[in-house]
Scaffold this active site. Structure first.
Site, PDB file in Angstrom:
ATOM      1  N   HIS A 164       8.979  -8.939 -22.774  1.00 15.46           N
ATOM      2  CA  HIS A 164       9.752  -8.349 -23.879  1.00 15.46           C
ATOM      3  C   HIS A 164       9.009  -8.407 -25.219  1.00 15.46           C
ATOM      4  O   HIS A 164       9.468  -7.807 -26.195  1.00 15.46           O
ATOM      5  CB  HIS A 164      11.098  -9.069 -24.044  1.00 15.46           C
ATOM      6  CG  HIS A 164      12.043  -8.866 -22.896  1.00 15.46           C
ATOM      7  ND1 HIS A 164      12.485  -7.621 -22.508  1.00 15.46           N
ATOM      8  CD2 HIS A 164      12.640  -9.750 -22.067  1.00 15.46           C
ATOM      9  CE1 HIS A 164      13.309  -7.748 -21.475  1.00 15.46           C
ATOM     10  NE2 HIS A 164      13.424  -9.031 -21.178  1.00 15.46           N
ATOM     11  N   ASP A 199      10.952  -7.234 -12.884  1.00 14.42           N
ATOM     12  CA  ASP A 199      12.012  -8.035 -13.478  1.00 14.42           C
ATOM     13  C   ASP A 199      13.282  -7.171 -13.589  1.00 14.42           C
ATOM     14  O   ASP A 199      13.196  -5.947 -13.695  1.00 14.42           O
ATOM     15  CB  ASP A 199      11.578  -8.494 -14.877  1.00 14.42           C
ATOM     16  CG  ASP A 199      12.501  -9.527 -15.498  1.00 14.42           C
ATOM     17  OD1 ASP A 199      12.185 -10.727 -15.414  1.00 14.42           O
ATOM     18  OD2 ASP A 199      13.535  -9.135 -16.075  1.00 14.42           O
ATOM     19  N   HIS A 201      15.141  -6.878 -16.064  1.00 13.31           N
ATOM     20  CA  HIS A 201      15.198  -6.250 -17.387  1.00 13.31           C
ATOM     21  C   HIS A 201      13.964  -5.384 -17.637  1.00 13.31           C
ATOM     22  O   HIS A 201      12.860  -5.713 -17.188  1.00 13.31           O
ATOM     23  CB  HIS A 201      15.280  -7.335 -18.473  1.00 13.31           C
ATOM     24  CG  HIS A 201      16.426  -8.274 -18.298  1.00 13.31           C
ATOM     25  ND1 HIS A 201      16.287  -9.504 -17.686  1.00 13.31           N
ATOM     26  CD2 HIS A 201      17.730  -8.145 -18.629  1.00 13.31           C
ATOM     27  CE1 HIS A 201      17.468 -10.111 -17.666  1.00 13.31           C
ATOM     28  NE2 HIS A 201      18.361  -9.312 -18.213  1.00 13.31           N
ATOM     29  N   ASP A 288      15.146 -12.172 -11.403  1.00 18.69           N
ATOM     30  CA  ASP A 288      16.543 -12.096 -11.841  1.00 18.69           C
ATOM     31  C   ASP A 288      17.273 -10.881 -11.252  1.00 18.69           C
ATOM     32  O   ASP A 288      18.417 -10.607 -11.610  1.00 18.69           O
ATOM     33  CB  ASP A 288      16.660 -12.128 -13.377  1.00 18.69           C
ATOM     34  CG  ASP A 288      15.577 -11.356 -14.091  1.00 18.69           C
ATOM     35  OD1 ASP A 288      14.821 -10.612 -13.430  1.00 18.69           O
ATOM     36  OD2 ASP A 288      15.487 -11.491 -15.325  1.00 18.69           O
TER      37      ASP A 288
END
Ligand SMILES: [Zn+2]
Length: 346
Positions: A164, A199, A201, A288
């Site tokens: 991120h 991931d 996200h 995740d």
């Protein structure tokens, strides 16, 4: 397969984050990496190796130097006025630009700088955040170097995660973009790199860093930002710009995606990677997507991670795995090692 690891990550111990209107216990904690390290040893996956120190130069190839300087000193400055409390921004003013922003920043206010360099309230800067983030970069670089020198694959067991973090901003539990720094390092040696981000996200930081470039491909499978963090990024129409147009592929997926849906997106990602024909593949390995992850909403099962590893192996590329998210401490180690064992067995 070598795993690169250092206990330096344990210096970064966020206590709480501000999420959905209240302080909640941090989920990006040292136990994440420690449980994976133990399982790698138990399963005899390969040697666990201390990283080499590459200094700051590789990080400065992708991050703004003032941003990096801020991260280095942010906690010490913050602690002068807020002893015993982690640094979390409380003011964001993206509409203030130009001369006024320069004036505010010149006053050297930590709160103004936090608002400038951070994009959320979930990523506290603790006393050990900088040293751990710098160590995570060395881990990613050491794994990249091992693959560059001939290893078929390597695993960077690093935290804090990185995907991120953009050129000039941290957030999403990430401070420095480990995988982007590793990809740039390999690119600088002449290797053609593709990054696949699995991931849950979207890897908005990695996307931003390479968005206008055609020399590094970025492909991401993730929860649709229409319902998931990071909200502003990860849509299918973000395809890159200028020379980078066509070198950014986002594959947003719906709530409750299971292996069947995931496999189809993975096939599309693999096809794009094959057509790009990289020398080296880098994997942002977030776990995740697991059905029991406490903060996410996909439905992958533990055995699906063996399939994920095997599918990545079918690309037949030297591969650098870089640890990202994954917050179910009971199953995180099994799921992570399943990807690596699925890869190695294929
Ligand atoms: Zn994640």
């Amino acid at each position: 397969m070598k795993t690169f690891y250092t206990a330096g990550h344990t210096a970064h111990v966020p206590q709480e984050e501000f999420e959905a209107g209240r302080m909640t216990p941090a989920v990006e904690v040292p136990a994440r990496v420690e449980t994976v390290r133990r399982r790698i040893a138990e399963r005899k996956l390969g040697p666990i190796v201390e990283p080499t120190d590459y200094g700051l130069a590789p990080a400065l190839r992708v991050h703004n130097s003032e941003f990096v300087a801020f991260l280095q000193t942010a906690h010490a400055r913050w602690a002068q006025d807020h002893p015993g409390v982690d640094a979390i921004p409380s003011v964001f003013a993206p509409q203030i630009t130009g001369q006024r922003r320069r004036e505010v920043m010149a006053r050297d206010s930590t709160s103004a700088r936090l608002g400038q360099y951070c994009f959320d309230t979930g990523t506290p800067i603790t006393q050990g955040s900088w040293s751990a983030a710098a160590a995570a970069v060395n881990i990613a670089l050491s794994a990249a170097q091992a693959v560059r020198l001939g290893d078929a694959a390597a695993f960077a067991l690093a935290r804090p995660p990185g995907h991120h973090a953009s050129t000039t901003q941290f957030g999403g539990y990430c401070y420095l973009n480990n995988i982007a720094i590793a990809a740039q390092f390999l690119t600088d040696t002449g290797a053609r790199c593709a990054i696949i981000d699995v991931d849950y996200h979207h890897g908005n930081g990695t996307q931003e860093i390479f968005y206008a470039r055609d020399d590094v491909l970025f492909v991401s499978l993730h929860a649709d930002p229409a319902f998931a963090y990071p909200v502003y990024w990860g849509f299918a129409d973000e395809i890159g710009r200028a020379r980078g147009e066509g070198f950014n592929l986002n594959l947003p997926l719906p709530i409750a995606t299971n292996w069947q849906g995931y496999r189809e997106a993975l096939a599309a990602a693999s096809a794009r990677i094959r057509s790009f024909s990289p020398d080296i593949l880098l994997v942002s390995l977030g776990l995740d997507t697991f059905a029991l992850d406490p903060i996410c909403r996909f439905q992958l099962q533990s055995e699906d991670y063996l399939r994920l590893g095997a599918t990545l192996a079918e690309l037949r590329k030297p591969t650098v795995f870089v640890f990202e998210g994954g917050y179910n401490l009971e199953h995180l180690a099994e799921n992570t090692v399943n990807v690596l064992e699925g890869f190695a067995a294929a």
